[in-house]
Design a protein around this motif. Structure first.
Motif, PDB file in Angstrom:
ATOM      1  N   PRO A   1      16.681   2.560   1.524  1.00 38.78           N
ATOM      2  CA  PRO A   1      16.262   3.969   1.440  1.00 38.78           C
ATOM      3  C   PRO A   1      14.971   4.187   0.668  1.00 38.78           C
ATOM      4  O   PRO A   1      14.262   5.162   0.919  1.00 38.78           O
ATOM      5  CB  PRO A   1      17.442   4.642   0.734  1.00 38.78           C
ATOM      6  N   VAL A   2      14.656   3.287  -0.289  1.00 37.78           N
ATOM      7  CA  VAL A   2      13.448   3.447  -1.107  1.00 37.78           C
ATOM      8  C   VAL A   2      12.232   2.747  -0.492  1.00 37.78           C
ATOM      9  O   VAL A   2      11.169   2.689  -1.109  1.00 37.78           O
ATOM     10  CB  VAL A   2      13.673   2.939  -2.545  1.00 37.78           C
ATOM     11  N   SER A   3      12.409   2.217   0.691  1.00 34.88           N
ATOM     12  CA  SER A   3      11.330   1.485   1.354  1.00 34.88           C
ATOM     13  C   SER A   3      10.608   2.369   2.364  1.00 34.88           C
ATOM     14  O   SER A   3      11.200   3.259   2.967  1.00 34.88           O
ATOM     15  CB  SER A   3      11.908   0.264   2.074  1.00 34.88           C
ATOM     16  N   PRO A   4       9.319   2.126   2.581  1.00 36.23           N
ATOM     17  CA  PRO A   4       8.641   2.768   3.707  1.00 36.23           C
ATOM     18  C   PRO A   4       9.110   2.129   5.010  1.00 36.23           C
ATOM     19  O   PRO A   4       9.910   1.183   5.004  1.00 36.23           O
ATOM     20  CB  PRO A   4       7.166   2.478   3.452  1.00 36.23           C
ATOM     21  N   THR A   5       8.613   2.615   6.131  1.00 34.71           N
ATOM     22  CA  THR A   5       8.892   2.006   7.431  1.00 34.71           C
ATOM     23  C   THR A   5       7.560   1.646   8.090  1.00 34.71           C
ATOM     24  O   THR A   5       6.490   1.841   7.505  1.00 34.71           O
ATOM     25  CB  THR A   5       9.685   2.970   8.337  1.00 34.71           C
ATOM     26  N   MET A   6       7.636   1.161   9.294  1.00 37.08           N
ATOM     27  CA  MET A   6       6.408   0.814  10.010  1.00 37.08           C
ATOM     28  C   MET A   6       5.600   2.055  10.367  1.00 37.08           C
ATOM     29  O   MET A   6       4.388   1.981  10.593  1.00 37.08           O
ATOM     30  CB  MET A   6       6.747   0.027  11.281  1.00 37.08           C
ATOM     31  N   THR A   7       6.264   3.207  10.423  1.00 33.63           N
ATOM     32  CA  THR A   7       5.568   4.440  10.837  1.00 33.63           C
ATOM     33  C   THR A   7       5.458   5.479   9.723  1.00 33.63           C
ATOM     34  O   THR A   7       4.571   6.330   9.757  1.00 33.63           O
ATOM     35  CB  THR A   7       6.276   5.083  12.038  1.00 33.63           C
TER      36      THR A   7
ATOM     37  N   ILE B   1       9.054  -3.556  -3.005  1.00 32.23           N
ATOM     38  CA  ILE B   1       9.894  -2.879  -2.012  1.00 32.23           C
ATOM     39  C   ILE B   1       9.114  -1.731  -1.367  1.00 32.23           C
ATOM     40  O   ILE B   1       9.090  -1.591  -0.152  1.00 32.23           O
ATOM     41  CB  ILE B   1      11.202  -2.348  -2.634  1.00 32.23           C
ATOM     42  N   GLY B   2       8.469  -0.931  -2.217  1.00 27.95           N
ATOM     43  CA  GLY B   2       7.728   0.221  -1.723  1.00 27.95           C
ATOM     44  C   GLY B   2       6.236   0.001  -1.613  1.00 27.95           C
ATOM     45  O   GLY B   2       5.511   0.852  -1.103  1.00 27.95           O
TER      46      GLY B   2
END
Length: 367
Positions: A49-55, A127-128
């Protein structure tokens, strides 16, 4: 430089990326060792949940996947940016890092109060974004870098971050000297919790863990009793109550995060006792409200750490918290190239063999 970057579930790659240069107020650290964390294992299965995504970029770091992994690390300062306090952080100094990233906005009530671990936009180095420990180098703002006491090896330094998680949880709990403690789960967090409450004066420490290797390490690190909750006839709450003259544990630390451990905690804790959850949960457990009510139990949780590094380092430096024997928790050392096969997968599928696996960019790949 070489770095492990996270692209998504089951996709962690060794990439070649530019080597960072320290900005104002930053130090550049040559990574010595990085621990594989439980959150890294969770990220193998799903994006945290604390991570960005590819978009979608993270709202604080503004980075998208892929990002460099690793937030439990130690290393040596090899370059210093402008306006760094060199009386505290000098060239060649061995250091560790508090990896919390928060918004730091004046409008954030939590960052403004100093409780950065409660920021609604919380994430972590590794992580972020903002680099990570699974690389050859990283640049970090000086206020999040802490000198390692001179007698502490860099291998042990890589365990300061999970130790800070436990330190914060114990400080937040009602634990006091002389208390009886039950720890549920004998992974790195559970075993470090054992060492912390022992150093702080627990009168009795029980630890419940299915894996034999981890039970053996619990005994080596000072547990008064170890339990295999899967063994026939073993009743962890009953054994805990018996060992505490019928009272039950004063404090229970759930370091496993499973329905069975939560149920055990409510049965084993004494009336008006304290249950502290340190575990990362991937599911929504059922809560025994009846026990909570009729035993007047206090149930709480902890998230990351909150300004404990200075206190923790002082306790290590003056011997209040001894680090002798902590190397027993390290069960494998691997190079970056072996992260997935001999690190992530080993911890997921060989729990009877491993506790803490450390990664070093200086190690050579094995055949």
């Amino acid at each position: 430089m070489r770095a492990i970057r996270y692209y998504g579930p089951e996709d962690m790659r060794l990439d070649h990326i530019p080597e960072p240069t320290p900005g104002e107020g930053q130090v550049k650290i040559k990574i010595a060792w990085t621990g594989i964390c439980g959150s890294d294992l969770h990220s193998w299965h799903e994006i945290l949940p604390v991570s960005p995504t590819m978009t979608e970029p993270h709202p604080v770091t503004h980075e998208k996947l892929p990002v460099v992994m690793g937030h439990e690390f130690s290393g040596t300062i090899v370059d210093i940016g402008q306006n760094v306090d060199t009386s505290r952080l000098a060239m060649g100094g061995q250091v560790v890092v508090e990896p919390i990233i928060s918004c730091m906005l004046a409008t954030c009530p939590f960052c403004s109060a100093g409780t950065r671990n409660l920021c609604r936009n919380l994430t972590f180095i590794g992580i972020g974004g903002r680099g990570g420990g699974l690389a050859e180098y990283i640049c970090v703002d000086q206020q999040f870098v802490f000198p390692l006491p001179s007698h502490v090896p860099l291998e042990i330094g890589a365990m300061m971050e999970p130790l800070s998680i436990v330190w914060h949880a114990v400080k937040r709990s009602a634990f006091k000297k002389g208390d009886a403690v039950l720890i549920l789960g004998g992974g790195p967090i559970g075993l470090l919790a054992l060492r912390v409450v022992k150093a702080f004066g627990a009168s009795w420490i029980g630890l419940s863990e299915p894996a034999q290797k981890r039970r053996e390490l619990a005994s080596q690190n000072g547990a008064n009793a170890v339990f295999d909750p899967t063994a026939k006839g073993v009743d962890v709450p009953a054994e805990t109550i018996k060992a505490t003259s019928g009272r039950g544990a004063d404090v229970v630390f759930d370091c496993a995060g499973a329905q069975i451990t939560m149920d055990t905690a409510f049965l084993a804790v004494r009336p008006r006792g304290y249950i502290m959850n340190i575990a990362f949960w991937g599911t929504r457990p059922q809560l025994d409200i009846a026990s909570l009510t009729f035993k007047e139990v206090t149930f709480s949780s902890s998230a990351g750490c909150d300004r404990v590094h200075a206190d923790m380092m002082n306790a290590i430096a003056d011997g209040t918290f001894p680090v002798d024997g902590m190397e027993s928790l390290i069960t494998r050392r691997i190079p970056l190239e072996d992260l997935v096969e001999k690190g992530i997968k080993a911890l997921l599928h060989e729990k009877d063999e491993h506790v803490k696996i450390l990664v070093s960019p200086s190690l050579k790949p094995t055949a």
